[in-house]
Design a protein around this motif. Structure first.
Motif, PDB file in Angstrom:
ATOM      1  N   PHE A  13       0.817  -1.206   0.000  1.00  0.00           N
ATOM      2  CA  PHE A  13       0.000   0.000   0.000  1.00  0.00           C
ATOM      3  C   PHE A  13       0.855   1.262   0.000  1.00  0.00           C
ATOM      4  O   PHE A  13       0.486   2.270  -0.598  1.00  0.00           O
ATOM      5  CB  PHE A  13      -0.967  -0.013   1.187  1.00  0.00           C
ATOM      6  CG  PHE A  13      -2.080  -0.998   1.006  1.00  0.00           C
ATOM      7  CD1 PHE A  13      -2.945  -0.887  -0.077  1.00  0.00           C
ATOM      8  CD2 PHE A  13      -2.251  -2.055   1.890  1.00  0.00           C
ATOM      9  CE1 PHE A  13      -3.960  -1.801  -0.260  1.00  0.00           C
ATOM     10  CE2 PHE A  13      -3.275  -2.972   1.703  1.00  0.00           C
ATOM     11  CZ  PHE A  13      -4.136  -2.858   0.631  1.00  0.00           C
ATOM     12  N   GLY A  14       2.001   1.168   0.689  1.00  0.00           N
ATOM     13  CA  GLY A  14       2.907   2.323   0.702  1.00  0.00           C
ATOM     14  C   GLY A  14       3.365   2.669  -0.704  1.00  0.00           C
ATOM     15  O   GLY A  14       3.315   3.828  -1.131  1.00  0.00           O
ATOM     16  N   LEU A 141      -6.131   4.335   8.166  1.00  0.00           N
ATOM     17  CA  LEU A 141      -7.200   3.855   7.290  1.00  0.00           C
ATOM     18  C   LEU A 141      -7.550   2.403   7.591  1.00  0.00           C
ATOM     19  O   LEU A 141      -8.313   1.782   6.869  1.00  0.00           O
ATOM     20  CB  LEU A 141      -6.768   3.974   5.822  1.00  0.00           C
ATOM     21  CG  LEU A 141      -6.484   5.367   5.291  1.00  0.00           C
ATOM     22  CD1 LEU A 141      -6.090   5.305   3.828  1.00  0.00           C
ATOM     23  CD2 LEU A 141      -7.692   6.290   5.470  1.00  0.00           C
ATOM     24  N   GLY A 142      -6.941   1.840   8.651  1.00  0.00           N
ATOM     25  CA  GLY A 142      -7.204   0.442   8.966  1.00  0.00           C
ATOM     26  C   GLY A 142      -6.132  -0.450   8.369  1.00  0.00           C
ATOM     27  O   GLY A 142      -5.393  -1.121   9.078  1.00  0.00           O
ATOM     28  N   PHE A 143      -5.982  -0.378   7.039  1.00  0.00           N
ATOM     29  CA  PHE A 143      -4.954  -1.210   6.403  1.00  0.00           C
ATOM     30  C   PHE A 143      -3.628  -0.463   6.286  1.00  0.00           C
ATOM     31  O   PHE A 143      -2.611  -1.058   5.995  1.00  0.00           O
ATOM     32  CB  PHE A 143      -5.416  -1.704   5.039  1.00  0.00           C
ATOM     33  CG  PHE A 143      -5.851  -0.591   4.115  1.00  0.00           C
ATOM     34  CD1 PHE A 143      -7.165  -0.126   4.147  1.00  0.00           C
ATOM     35  CD2 PHE A 143      -4.959  -0.025   3.237  1.00  0.00           C
ATOM     36  CE1 PHE A 143      -7.563   0.898   3.312  1.00  0.00           C
ATOM     37  CE2 PHE A 143      -5.363   1.005   2.398  1.00  0.00           C
ATOM     38  CZ  PHE A 143      -6.668   1.467   2.436  1.00  0.00           C
ATOM     39  N   MET A 144      -3.620   0.849   6.470  1.00  0.00           N
ATOM     40  CA  MET A 144      -2.366   1.608   6.412  1.00  0.00           C
ATOM     41  C   MET A 144      -2.547   2.997   7.036  1.00  0.00           C
ATOM     42  O   MET A 144      -3.672   3.446   7.230  1.00  0.00           O
ATOM     43  CB  MET A 144      -1.892   1.784   4.962  1.00  0.00           C
ATOM     44  CG  MET A 144      -2.797   2.730   4.174  1.00  0.00           C
ATOM     45  SD  MET A 144      -2.252   2.982   2.481  1.00  0.00           S
ATOM     46  CE  MET A 144      -0.780   3.935   2.729  1.00  0.00           C
ATOM     47  N   PHE A 145      -1.404   3.648   7.348  1.00  0.00           N
ATOM     48  CA  PHE A 145      -1.447   5.038   7.786  1.00  0.00           C
ATOM     49  C   PHE A 145      -1.267   5.936   6.569  1.00  0.00           C
ATOM     50  O   PHE A 145      -0.291   5.798   5.835  1.00  0.00           O
ATOM     51  CB  PHE A 145      -0.344   5.325   8.805  1.00  0.00           C
ATOM     52  CG  PHE A 145      -0.730   4.902  10.190  1.00  0.00           C
ATOM     53  CD1 PHE A 145      -1.490   5.744  10.999  1.00  0.00           C
ATOM     54  CD2 PHE A 145      -0.352   3.655  10.681  1.00  0.00           C
ATOM     55  CE1 PHE A 145      -1.871   5.354  12.270  1.00  0.00           C
ATOM     56  CE2 PHE A 145      -0.734   3.258  11.954  1.00  0.00           C
ATOM     57  CZ  PHE A 145      -1.493   4.104  12.753  1.00  0.00           C
ATOM     58  N   LEU A 146      -2.223   6.823   6.357  1.00  0.00           N
ATOM     59  CA  LEU A 146      -2.132   7.752   5.226  1.00  0.00           C
ATOM     60  C   LEU A 146      -1.668   9.110   5.745  1.00  0.00           C
ATOM     61  O   LEU A 146      -2.393   9.752   6.505  1.00  0.00           O
ATOM     62  CB  LEU A 146      -3.499   7.892   4.547  1.00  0.00           C
ATOM     63  CG  LEU A 146      -3.577   8.941   3.441  1.00  0.00           C
ATOM     64  CD1 LEU A 146      -2.754   8.520   2.230  1.00  0.00           C
ATOM     65  CD2 LEU A 146      -5.021   9.209   3.035  1.00  0.00           C
ATOM     66  N   PRO A 147      -0.467   9.543   5.354  1.00  0.00           N
ATOM     67  CA  PRO A 147      -0.046  10.892   5.743  1.00  0.00           C
ATOM     68  C   PRO A 147      -1.059  11.896   5.187  1.00  0.00           C
ATOM     69  O   PRO A 147      -1.406  11.834   3.999  1.00  0.00           O
ATOM     70  CB  PRO A 147       1.317  11.068   5.073  1.00  0.00           C
ATOM     71  CG  PRO A 147       1.791   9.686   4.781  1.00  0.00           C
ATOM     72  CD  PRO A 147       0.553   8.865   4.530  1.00  0.00           C
TER      73      PRO A 147
END
Ligand SMILES: Nc1ncnc2c1ncn2[C@@H]1O[C@H](COP(=O)(O)OP(=O)(O)O)[C@@H](O)[C@H]1O
Ligand SMILES: [Mg+2]
Lengths: 295, 231
Positions: A13-14, A141-147
């Motif tokens: 995702f990153g 976001l649950g599946f990742m951290f969104l800057p």
């Protein structure tokens, strides 16, 4: 930690997010290039330099005048747009009667001059631009951290791209622009001041590049080469999307950003070349590009 | 009134018009007749400022227009409907219709244009102007310049390649706009059609006007005309 196709989720995702961010810049820059190409018949090699200028002007506004990020989002494109307007009026407009290649050489030269001036004045190591307070931090976001800032860039880029598309495809001014792209002399014979329309188109495309530059300033450091590192890919996007196609530029810009991001995950060695590979394949199959219209 | 005197025009090195002289008085319908390549289209393009180089004089209502850019000539009140019709494929039918800016009051309303050309009303939503049939494209090309308020219309072969019913419709349109006080310069190959709408005819050959025949004397000059046009 969860995995997808053997790849750790956060990594996937990153990279996907990085791809979408890059794609946002590809889309905004290739959009301006496509509009300028349609109207002026010039491949604007100065586009990357003017994108860089947008970032620099916002840096200058902040550091010399204390004007922050949000006003800069408006002011910097205005300032660089006026600079583009002067360039078109004084230099570029002299080339319309000559072969395409002169416009290409001239704008390429302009890019070198502009970048050289900034390199002399500020060096090439790059200067940081702080993310504005309101957009600091990240959202889970649950599946990742969104800057937050990156989310903002993607959102704003999508809005700006769609607004540009709507102006060109849905408004009266856009209809004049499309008509002048097809047959400029006839549009002028109807009473439209086509030379002025051309100047405004160039300035508008440049302002869009500068706007992208302001958005880019907090992500990539502000440095004289930031345009040239993007611009090769952006030319590929324009070619793949189809010269002069608006929606083509937007979709291809985001799409190629994502492809590039995914390549970084699955086969990093090819991430620098994958776009040109796509370009070759598309051109072999569809010489006018994915969205190119028959002439 | 349009007064053309000593008009010369060039495409690059080729000298096409060699001193064209004629005039169109207000409210007249005047034709330019002549064989293919005589210079009729070049004359119209020269009046509009659409040739690379032109010399001589073109006065419209006393204003000299040679030396003006095409957009200023249009603003002076001259409108052009080109031989190839010039319908834009990237514009819808109604965008094509609304494209030319209003240059003066007194143009037809969109509704009046649709009354003249009912087909256009039906096809107004068509997304690409070039999807219209040849006849509909011609109606659109004429209709859109009637909106602008320009009183001097240059129509280059509006009936070329069209079915007889559409030619008749265009003939009715020309008589109707003449009745409304428009002035028309018409290029025609078909002088039988020209005779149904025009007041006078100029004959062109090799980039010059070689004769002028009032419409009333057309029958009497048939032999001469056949000779000029090679028909
Ligand atoms: N764009 C152009 N470049 C060079 N020559 C041209 C061009 N257009 C027309 N001509 C030449 O000019 C002459 C007059 O053409 P034109 O005005 O189109 O004639 P007409 O409309 O009477 O058939 C012809 O000999 C034609 O070949
Ligand atoms: Mg002709």
């Amino acid at each position: 930690m969860f995995t997808i196709l053997g790849i750790p989720g956060p990594l996937l995702f990153g990279q996907l997010l990085l791809g979408v961010i890059n794609g946002a810049f590809y889309a905004m820059l290739s959009l301006g290039l496509a509009v300028i190409f349609g109207m002026l018949n010039i491949i604007n090699f100065a586009h990357g330099a003017l994108f860089m200028m947008g970032a620099f002007v916002s840096w200058m506004l902040l550091n010399y005048l204390g004007i922050g990020y949000f006003p800069s989002l408006i002011l910097s494109p205005l300032i660089v747009g006026v600079f583009g307007l002067v360039l078109e009026k004084t230099i570029i407009s002299r080339l319309y009667k000559l072969d395409h290649v002169y416009g290409l050489l001239l704008t390429f030269g302009l890019a070198l001059v502009i970048e050289g001036l900034f390199r002399n004045a500020y060096g090439s190591s790059g200067m940081p631009y702080r993310i504005p307070d309101a957009l600091q931090g990240a959202t889970n976001l649950g599946f990742m951290f969104l800057p937050n800032y990156r989310g903002w860039v993607v959102l704003v880029a999508i809005v700006v791209c769609l607004a540009t598309w709507a102006i060109i495809e849905k408004t009266f001014l856009g209809a004049r622009l499309r008509a002048a792209t097809e047959n400029a002399p006839l549009v002028q014979a109807f009473g439209v001041d086509v030379p002025r329309l051309i100047t405004l188109t160039y300035a508008g495309g440049i302002a869009l590049a500068a706007f992208a530059g302001v958005l880019a300033a907090p992500i990539y450091s502000v440095n004289p080469n930031m345009g040239s590192s993007f611009i090769n890919t952006v030319f590929a996007v324009v070619v793949i999307g189809g010269m002069g196609s608006i929606m083509g530029s937007i979709v291809t810009g985001f799409g190629l950003g994502v492809i590039e991001g995914l390549t970084k995950v699955f086969y990093p060695q090819a991430s620098a070349t994958v776009i040109f590979l796509v370009m070759v394949i598309v051109l072999l199959a569809m010489p006018r590009g994915l969205f190119g219209k028959a002439v | 009134m349009l007064e053309v005197k000593g008009l010369n025009a060039w495409y690059g090195e080729s000298h096409i018009l060699h001193g064209v002289d004629f005039e169109v008085r207000d409210g007249e319908v005047v034709t330019l007749l002549g064989r293919n390549g005589a210079g009729k289209t070049t004359t119209m393009k020269s009046i509009m400022g659409l040739v690379p180089r032109r010399e001589g004089s073109v006065r419209y209502n006393g204003t000299e227009t040679v030396g003006l850019a095409p957009n200023f000539i249009a603003k002076a009140g001259i409108a052009f409907c080109p031989e190839e019709r010039g319908i834009f494929g990237s514009l819808s039918v109604s965008e094509n219709l609304m494209l030319p800016p209003i240059v003066a009051p007194g143009g037809l309303s969109v509704d009046e244009i649709y009354t003249l050309f009912p087909n256009l009303r039906e096809r107004a939503g068509t997304s690409q102007g070039t999807k219209l049939s040849g006849g509909e494209q011609q109606m659109l090309a004429i209709g859109r310049i009637l909106r602008t308020g320009a009183k001097m219309l240059l129509l280059d072969e509006p009936t070329e390649g069209l079915a007889p019913v559409i030619v008749q419709q265009i003939g009715r349109t020309i008589r109707e706009i003449k009745a409304r006080g428009f002035t028309v310069l018409l290029v025609e190959q078909n002088f039988r059609f020209a005779a149904t709408v025009a007041d006078r005819h100029y004959v062109m050959e090799h980039g010059r006007i070689i004769d002028m025949i009032p419409n009333a004397q057309l029958e009497a000059n048939m032999d001469k005309l056949h000779d000029y046009l090679g028909v």
